[in-house]
Design an enzyme around this catalytic site. Structure first.
Site, PDB file in Angstrom:
ATOM      1  CB  SER A  83      -6.866   3.303   4.890  1.00 13.33           C
ATOM      2  OG  SER A  83      -6.833   3.412   3.306  1.00 13.33           O
TER       3      SER A  83
ATOM      4  CG  ASP B 287      -2.363   0.792  -2.929  1.00 14.36           C
ATOM      5  OD1 ASP B 287      -1.103   1.147  -2.858  1.00 14.36           O
ATOM      6  OD2 ASP B 287      -3.328   1.290  -2.160  1.00 14.36           O
ATOM      7  CG  ASN B 288      -1.922   4.176  -4.007  1.00 15.45           C
ATOM      8  OD1 ASN B 288      -2.597   3.799  -3.608  1.00 15.45           O
ATOM      9  ND2 ASN B 288      -1.258   4.885  -3.383  1.00 15.45           N
TER      10      ASN B 288
ATOM     11  NE  ARG C 116      -6.158  -1.117  -1.471  1.00 15.58           N
ATOM     12  CZ  ARG C 116      -5.103  -1.746  -1.094  1.00 15.58           C
ATOM     13  NH1 ARG C 116      -5.426  -2.934  -0.498  1.00 15.58           N
ATOM     14  NH2 ARG C 116      -4.267  -1.158  -0.723  1.00 15.58           N
TER      15      ARG C 116
ATOM     16  CG  ASP D 179      -1.970   0.852   1.007  1.00 14.84           C
ATOM     17  OD1 ASP D 179      -1.981   1.985   0.343  1.00 14.84           O
ATOM     18  OD2 ASP D 179      -2.961   0.639   2.151  1.00 14.84           O
ATOM     19  CG  ASP D 180      -0.100   4.623   0.074  1.00 15.97           C
ATOM     20  OD1 ASP D 180      -1.157   4.286  -0.752  1.00 15.97           O
ATOM     21  OD2 ASP D 180      -0.604   5.355   0.908  1.00 15.97           O
TER      22      ASP D 180
ATOM     23  CB  CYS E 242      -6.454   2.747  -1.131  1.00 15.65           C
ATOM     24  SG  CYS E 242      -5.124   3.134  -0.361  1.00 15.65           S
TER      25      CYS E 242
ATOM     26  CE  LYS F 185      -6.465   0.209   2.084  1.00 16.38           C
ATOM     27  NZ  LYS F 185      -5.254   1.187   2.093  1.00 16.38           N
TER      28      LYS F 185
ATOM     29  CE  LYS G 249      -2.709   7.734  -1.016  1.00 13.48           C
ATOM     30  NZ  LYS G 249      -2.798   6.988   0.302  1.00 13.48           N
TER      31      LYS G 249
ATOM     32  CG  HIS H 258      -9.942   0.781   1.125  1.00  7.21           C
ATOM     33  ND1 HIS H 258      -9.164   1.557   1.377  1.00  7.21           N
ATOM     34  CD2 HIS H 258     -11.099   1.469   1.580  1.00  7.21           C
ATOM     35  CE1 HIS H 258      -9.495   2.835   1.604  1.00  7.21           C
ATOM     36  NE2 HIS H 258     -10.730   2.666   1.757  1.00  7.21           N
TER      37      HIS H 258
ATOM     38  CG  HIS I 138      -2.153   3.825   3.860  1.00  9.36           C
ATOM     39  ND1 HIS I 138      -2.640   4.287   4.905  1.00  9.36           N
ATOM     40  CD2 HIS I 138      -2.556   4.149   2.770  1.00  9.36           C
ATOM     41  CE1 HIS I 138      -3.345   5.387   4.391  1.00  9.36           C
ATOM     42  NE2 HIS I 138      -3.576   5.188   3.403  1.00  9.36           N
TER      43      HIS I 138
END
Ligand code: MG
Length: 484
Positions: free
Chosen positions: A160, A281-282, A86, A42-43, A82, A135, A302, A137, A229
């Site tokens: 998150s 994810d980003n 996803r 994540d991130d 996010c 996660k 992001k 989301h 994240h």
């Protein structure tokens, strides 16, 4: 194939290996389809792995994964945030297509529509065991949790890790009012405000246990880590492990986690039956200073449609099927996993809906002269069509964006605030200018015209909130009040 001695030993070997049977090889649909593991951080930024140029920390295991498989350098997630990223990963469809264009907050009733078909649902008819540890989301109401989308098992956070009333864990100014952060098992909340320093380790233990329990059948393991994240947390074992502080420590724990997964595959002889994908994810949350990762040479991060927001590291490993040491700069996307996994498992791609991803197995397996199957990739945020890439060219239409240039980083800890900026019509040559620094629109009017034509097609197909266009081929979101 086997010597007589080995043949006599096979029943015992089968028992030892947890009832595995020898696999018959065929072109794309082996008798027993391969296991699929998708590790989704994540991130984590484009430059946040050793092999992609990380500084101050090391990722020897994930780097080894790359050396044993293929590494993509133009791999895009379909959103710089996010939830939409996803939704696209799991459905093979643009976030606009499935009406998840923005981040889902705990106050919202919306989720991924139960009628959407995820990778888990794609594989269930083939007898796969399916699990998500991490996660989700994509909606936190019961009808939107992973069980509604084909997952047998779920352990993790519904959204998150900063969506909490605890101001020390919420980096968003002003702090939004959220309910206490739940940790969910199946459909039940089993803890409130769990110790986040244990999340990476606990997800990993679940993942290893799941593999151990499913050695004798194909499985799909989706491991979307809550880290890196913000707020960043790491277990004691990795505190201080890196030279660049907490962010590096967190990534090194993720590298350890990947090592646990790969060691488990090796222990059960599953290496050659398992495709492992590692991606993010980003891009990085740049305004969070030292708590953020790095997009390296890419512009912004992001929450933007510059390359730093959506181009992420991506590594795929499948010994015996993906040759070692491949690097590809062809344009591919997270949406491509859905049809590619269908192809290699023999699952049926749904024919009653548009799937935007393309089968990239030819690229992954190193077929000579394989090229991207995409004429264009569209960058949307949030629901606004900002840009298109086709070949080496990327065209931004005029749009506003958050920027790290001139951002306020002086506020305490991770409460930095982005500046706001505007970009006009801009053409970038990504092969010569990966950092999107030099607008060459005036020199290539015919390229601009061609890319504007692609933009017009996407506006009609997927919609564009920037110009108020409704998409022609958009499917509805799930709403808690009307779904089971
Ligand atoms: Mg993210």
């Amino acid at each position: 194939m086997y010597s007589p001695v080995v043949r006599r030993l096979i029943p015992f070997l089968v028992l030892l290996a947890g009832c595995q049977t020898p696999v018959e090889e065929s072109a794309t649909s082996p008798a027993r389809p391969p296991n699929i593991i998708v590790i989704f951080t994540d991130d984590q930024g484009y430059a946040d792995l050793g092999i992609y140029g990380a500084e101050g920390f090391e990722t020897p295991t994930i780097d080894r994964m790359a050396a044993e498989g293929i590494r993509f350098t133009s791999f895009y997630v379909a959103s710089p945030a996010c939830s939409p990223s996803r939704a696209a990963l799991l459905t093979g469809s643009y976030p606009q297509r499935v009406s998840i264009p923005r981040v889902l907050y705990p106050q919202l009733e919306v989720g991924l529509h139960p009628a959407e078909i995820t990778i888990a649902e794609l594989l269930k008819p083939l007898g796969y065991a399916t699990a998500i540890f991490g996660k989700w989301h994509l909606g936190h109401h019961p009808g939107h949790l992973p069980q509604a989308q084909g997952f047998d098992e779920y352990f993790g956070l519904p959204y998150s890790n900063d969506m909490t009333p605890d101001a020390t864990k919420n980096p968003n100014p002003p702090a939004r009012r959220h309910p206490p952060l739940p940790l969910i098992e199946g459909l039940e909340t089993i803890e409130i405000e769990p110790d986040q320093a244990q999340l990476t380790r606990r997800y990993t233990e679940r993942a290893v246990d799941f593999i151990e329990r499913n050695v004798d059948r194909p499985f799909f393991l989706y491991l979307p880590h809550s880290m890196p994240h913000l707020p960043l947390f790491v277990s004691d074992q990795f505190a201080g492990a890196s030279e660049n502080g907490l962010y590096g420590d967190v990534i090194m724990e993720i590298d350890w986690s990947v090592g646990q997964i790969l060691a488990t595959l090796d222990r059960f002889g599953l290496d050659e039956q398992t495709l492992v994908v590692f991606t993010s994810d980003n891009g990085p949350w740049l305004v969070k200073g030292s708590h953020s990762g790095s997009a390296g040479p890419l512009r912004e991060g992001k929450g933007t449609t510059f390359e730093g927001g959506q181009r992420v590291p991506a590594i795929m490993r499948w010994p015996g099927r993906i040759p070692p040491g491949l690097v590809s700069d062809e344009m591919v996307t997270a949406m491509d996993l859905f049809p590619t996994i269908a192809g290699i498992t023999g699952a049926a791609v749904p024919s009653d809906r548009i799937i935007d991803g393309k089968d990239i197995w030819a690229l992954m397996s190193g077929a000579p002269d394989a090229v991207t199957p995409h004429e264009a990739f569209f960058y949307y945020w949030p629901g606004q069509l900002h840009a298109v890439r086709s070949g080496r060219w990327k065209l931004h239409v005029p749009h506003g964006y958050q920027t790290i240039e001139g951002a306020d980083l002086a506020t305490p800890m991770f409460h930095g605030i982005y500046a706001q900026a505007e970009i006009g019509l801009s053409l970038f040559d990504l092969e010569a200018d990966i950092g999107e620094t030099t607008n060459v629109a005036d020199q290539y009017p015919q390229v601009v015209e061609r890319l504007l034509g692609l933009i017009a097609t996407a506006r009609d197909d997927l919609g564009d909130s920037l110009t108020g266009r409704e998409g022609r081929n958009v499917r509805p979101p799930g709403r808690a009040a009307v779904t089971p």
